[in-house]
Design a protein around this motif. Structure first.
Motif, mmCIF file in Angstrom:
data_model
loop_
_atom_site.group_PDB
_atom_site.id
_atom_site.type_symbol
_atom_site.label_atom_id
_atom_site.label_comp_id
_atom_site.label_asym_id
_atom_site.label_seq_id
_atom_site.Cartn_x
_atom_site.Cartn_y
_atom_site.Cartn_z
ATOM 1 N N SER A 53 -31.895 89.543 -20.959
ATOM 2 C CA SER A 53 -31.180 89.977 -20.021
ATOM 3 C C SER A 53 -30.789 91.429 -20.138
ATOM 4 C CB SER A 53 -29.853 89.352 -19.656
ATOM 5 O OG SER A 53 -28.986 89.501 -21.057
ATOM 6 N N ARG A 58 -27.093 95.982 -15.793
ATOM 7 C CA ARG A 58 -27.544 96.739 -14.459
ATOM 8 C C ARG A 58 -27.592 98.274 -14.603
ATOM 9 N NH1 ARG A 58 -25.358 93.635 -9.260
ATOM 10 N NH2 ARG A 58 -25.172 91.504 -10.100
ATOM 11 N N ALA A 66 -37.363 96.132 -13.547
ATOM 12 C CA ALA A 66 -37.024 95.267 -12.376
ATOM 13 C C ALA A 66 -38.410 95.392 -11.372
ATOM 14 C CB ALA A 66 -35.786 95.720 -11.478
ATOM 15 N N ARG A 102 -35.833 87.397 -11.317
ATOM 16 C CA ARG A 102 -34.659 87.700 -11.656
ATOM 17 C C ARG A 102 -33.580 87.335 -11.129
ATOM 18 N NH1 ARG A 102 -38.569 90.704 -10.758
ATOM 19 N NH2 ARG A 102 -37.989 91.351 -8.810
ATOM 20 N N TYR A 103 -32.350 87.356 -11.768
ATOM 21 C CA TYR A 103 -31.212 86.803 -11.482
ATOM 22 C C TYR A 103 -29.883 87.851 -11.743
ATOM 23 C CZ TYR A 103 -34.016 82.620 -11.045
ATOM 24 O OH TYR A 103 -34.916 81.658 -10.762
ATOM 25 N N GLU A 104 -29.004 88.173 -10.685
ATOM 26 C CA GLU A 104 -28.114 89.067 -10.842
ATOM 27 C C GLU A 104 -26.891 88.223 -11.116
ATOM 28 O OE1 GLU A 104 -27.869 92.147 -7.983
ATOM 29 O OE2 GLU A 104 -29.867 92.763 -8.155
ATOM 30 N N HIS A 141 -24.977 92.226 -15.726
ATOM 31 C CA HIS A 141 -26.222 92.220 -16.197
ATOM 32 C C HIS A 141 -27.430 91.507 -15.071
ATOM 33 C CE1 HIS A 141 -24.816 93.260 -19.878
ATOM 34 N NE2 HIS A 141 -26.025 93.068 -20.457
ATOM 35 N N VAL A 142 -28.640 91.625 -15.306
ATOM 36 C CA VAL A 142 -29.686 91.119 -14.503
ATOM 37 C C VAL A 142 -30.489 90.130 -15.464
ATOM 38 C CG1 VAL A 142 -31.893 91.260 -13.270
ATOM 39 C CG2 VAL A 142 -29.975 92.902 -13.052
#
Length: 173
Positions: free
Chosen positions: A65, A68, A77, A135-137, A141-142
């Motif tokens: 992770s 952001r 990203a 990717r997961y927000e 964090h991502v």
């Protein structure tokens, strides 16, 4: 007649400080990695991360992770590939350099180019060359999930560890 709809469950408000959360997280010893990539313009990107974990053996998936607000977020990203370099015990200075701001992180750093252009750091205990699968927000964090296309390790290398705000090396029990 159907049962009345229930409101979805939600987490309770945190009953601890950010400092307590950070200190408690620090009690979990982790390995230390440097995530590397090559931007579309050829620029090298790299950062120290301890948020690395395996996800799946089939297909081979790993995750890590990134905040952001990180300067390297745009490159990581949108890029198709990156490498995860698991640092060896003798690479503490490299971990500190890639965690610092306002320094030339790549000055004098030995690396080879991976199969998709991401830098593989010389002397790393292990490397994972990844396709940027998803990717997961979450929160600030991502979470990146990478599909491993190539991996390798250095036989006999001891990993660099991080615990409670300090670096360590392994000691068998």
């Amino acid at each position: 007649m159907s049962a009345p709809a229930q409101a979805p469950l939600q987490a309770r408000q945190a009953a601890f400080s950010s400092r307590e959360f950070r200190t408690s997280l620090g009690m979990f010893a982790t390995g230390v990695t440097i995530i590397t990539a090559r931007a579309a313009n050829g620029q090298l990107v790299g950062l120290t991360a301890s948020s690395f974990n395996s996800v799946s053996l089939e297909p081979p998936l790993v995750l890590w992770s990134l905040a952001r607000a990180a300067a390297s977020m745009a490159v990581l990203a949108t890029g198709s590939h990156y490498a995860i370099n698991v640092l060896a015990a003798d690479q503490k200075a490299l971990a500190e350099r890639f965690a610092s701001k306002d320094v030339d992180r790549w000055a004098g750093v030995a690396y080879t180019e991976g199969i998709s252009g991401a830098p593989l750091l010389a002397g790393a205990a292990a490397t994972f060359e990844c396709f940027n699968r998803s990717r997961y927000e979450e929160g600030d964090h991502v979470i990146f999930v990478g599909q491993v296309e190539q991996c390798g390790h250095r036989e006999g290398a001891s990993p660099l560890l991080y615990h409670g705000g300090r670096f360590y090396t392994e000691h068998p029990l």
